[in-house]
Motif scaffolding. Structure first.
Motif, PDB file in Angstrom:
ATOM      1  N   ALA A   1       0.828  -1.201   0.000  1.00 47.24           N
ATOM      2  CA  ALA A   1       0.000   0.000   0.000  1.00 47.24           C
ATOM      3  C   ALA A   1       0.862   1.251   0.000  1.00 47.24           C
ATOM      4  O   ALA A   1       1.890   1.326   0.684  1.00 47.24           O
ATOM      5  N   LEU A   2       0.421   2.218  -0.786  1.00 47.64           N
ATOM      6  CA  LEU A   2       0.961   3.572  -0.796  1.00 47.64           C
ATOM      7  C   LEU A   2      -0.216   4.550  -0.726  1.00 47.64           C
ATOM      8  O   LEU A   2      -1.379   4.134  -0.796  1.00 47.64           O
ATOM      9  N   GLU A   3       0.089   5.826  -0.627  1.00 45.93           N
ATOM     10  CA  GLU A   3      -0.989   6.812  -0.560  1.00 45.93           C
ATOM     11  C   GLU A   3      -1.881   6.775  -1.788  1.00 45.93           C
ATOM     12  O   GLU A   3      -3.075   7.095  -1.707  1.00 45.93           O
ATOM     13  N   ASP A   4      -1.319   6.374  -2.926  1.00 47.40           N
ATOM     14  CA  ASP A   4      -2.110   6.359  -4.159  1.00 47.40           C
ATOM     15  C   ASP A   4      -2.821   5.036  -4.395  1.00 47.40           C
ATOM     16  O   ASP A   4      -3.413   4.822  -5.454  1.00 47.40           O
ATOM     17  N   GLY A   5      -2.765   4.109  -3.434  1.00 47.51           N
ATOM     18  CA  GLY A   5      -3.505   2.865  -3.583  1.00 47.51           C
ATOM     19  C   GLY A   5      -2.685   1.632  -3.291  1.00 47.51           C
ATOM     20  O   GLY A   5      -1.590   1.698  -2.717  1.00 47.51           O
ATOM     21  N   THR A   6      -3.220   0.501  -3.703  1.00 46.87           N
ATOM     22  CA  THR A   6      -2.611  -0.807  -3.481  1.00 46.87           C
ATOM     23  C   THR A   6      -2.033  -1.324  -4.793  1.00 46.87           C
ATOM     24  O   THR A   6      -2.677  -1.213  -5.849  1.00 46.87           O
ATOM     25  N   HIS A   7      -0.841  -1.892  -4.715  1.00 48.60           N
ATOM     26  CA  HIS A   7      -0.138  -2.332  -5.919  1.00 48.60           C
ATOM     27  C   HIS A   7       0.551  -3.670  -5.670  1.00 48.60           C
ATOM     28  O   HIS A   7       0.735  -4.097  -4.536  1.00 48.60           O
TER      29      HIS A   7
END
Length: 266
Positions: free
Chosen positions: A9-15
């Motif tokens: 997870a990052l601030e811009d979503g899950t990858h």
């Protein structure tokens, strides 16, 4: 040569990303569909590693190591002893195992866990590993008191199925030989289990073929292949590590249920 793949997870979503030194090469989509990269590079120390699969179907195996069967006084099974853990039991690296408020004897169980990569139905054993995407570490946390009560009547669900009772991660490793993987479990840094998947009663290929005989396996399904000898209790305040060289170390603290906001409410 195999890959280590993380879900994070990052601030811009899950990858999803492929580990390359200290960075994750972000994938354009889901690894079961394609390993095409998006072009983004995410520093490993800037992400939150998640359970490699979101809300997985989890198939568990009982008594799949002879030494474990012996230590708990069971005969070696003639067919796989299967159960399922709900998707809500899955947590990721460094997430807390929640010790139930009414729990009495809660045990760790370190396990090699197979990750299915494509639909499998009526698969022959000699082709079964073609349907496995990779492998991760798993911990089949178990409430022994409830497990024995259920087992006396031929079922097994609640004792294995609490929320947080299936830690998995930290990575999915591809290219591993499932017939020769060391499985080490430590509690507070002390080794409690040290087994090898070569001692499985029913190896991974057999399990995939066996399950696919009765149901369709789907991408992202997990098969927790059973635990070696050395199972034992955990307590609030402990840290449990499942270490499979080639995959990584799955580390989880143990906390009391009343310490977790929103757990057990109502």
């Amino acid at each position: 040569m195999g890959l280590l793949i993380a879900r994070y997870a990052l601030e811009d979503g899950t990858h999803f990303g492929i580990l390359d030194g200290s960075v994750l090469k972000r994938l354009a989509g889901v690894p079961f569909d394609s390993l095409a990269e998006s072009g983004h590079r995410d520093p490993l120390n800037a992400v939150k590693l998640l359970a490699p699969i979101a809300q997985p179907r989890i198939f568990g195996l009982g008594y799949n190591y002879k030494a474990h069967s012996q230590e708990v006084g069971k005969n070696v099974p003639e067919a796989p002893v299967l159960f399922m853990k709900p998707s809500t039991s899955a947590i990721g690296p460094d997430d807390a195992i929640v010790y139930p408020r009414h729990g009495e004897v809660i045990h760790y169980e370190g396990e090699l866990t197979a990750v299915i990569g494509r639909r499998a139905r009526h698969v022959r054993e000699e082709h079964a590993l073609d349907y496995v995407f990779g492998y991760t570490c798993g911990n089949d946390v178990s409430d022994r008191v409830l497990q024995r009560q259920e087992s006396a009547f031929g079922c097994l669900l609640a004792g294995k199925g609490y929320d947080t009772f299936a830690p998995i991660g930290p990575f999915i490793a591809t290219g591993l030989d499932p017939a020769n993987q060391r499985v080490i479990t430590r509690v507070n840094g002390v080794v409690r289990q040290d087994g090898n998947s070569r001692d499985l009663v029913f190896p991974v290929a057999y399990l995939v073929a066996y399950l696919s005989k009765y149901m369709t396996l789907l991408p992202g399904d997990l098969i927790m292949t059973g635990t070696p000898a050395g199972v034992g209790p955990i307590q609030v305040g402990d840290t449990v590590e499942v270490d499979i060289p080639g995959i990584g170390v799955l580390r989880n603290p143990v906390v009391a249920e009343h310490d977790v906001p929103g757990v057990g409410a109502g």
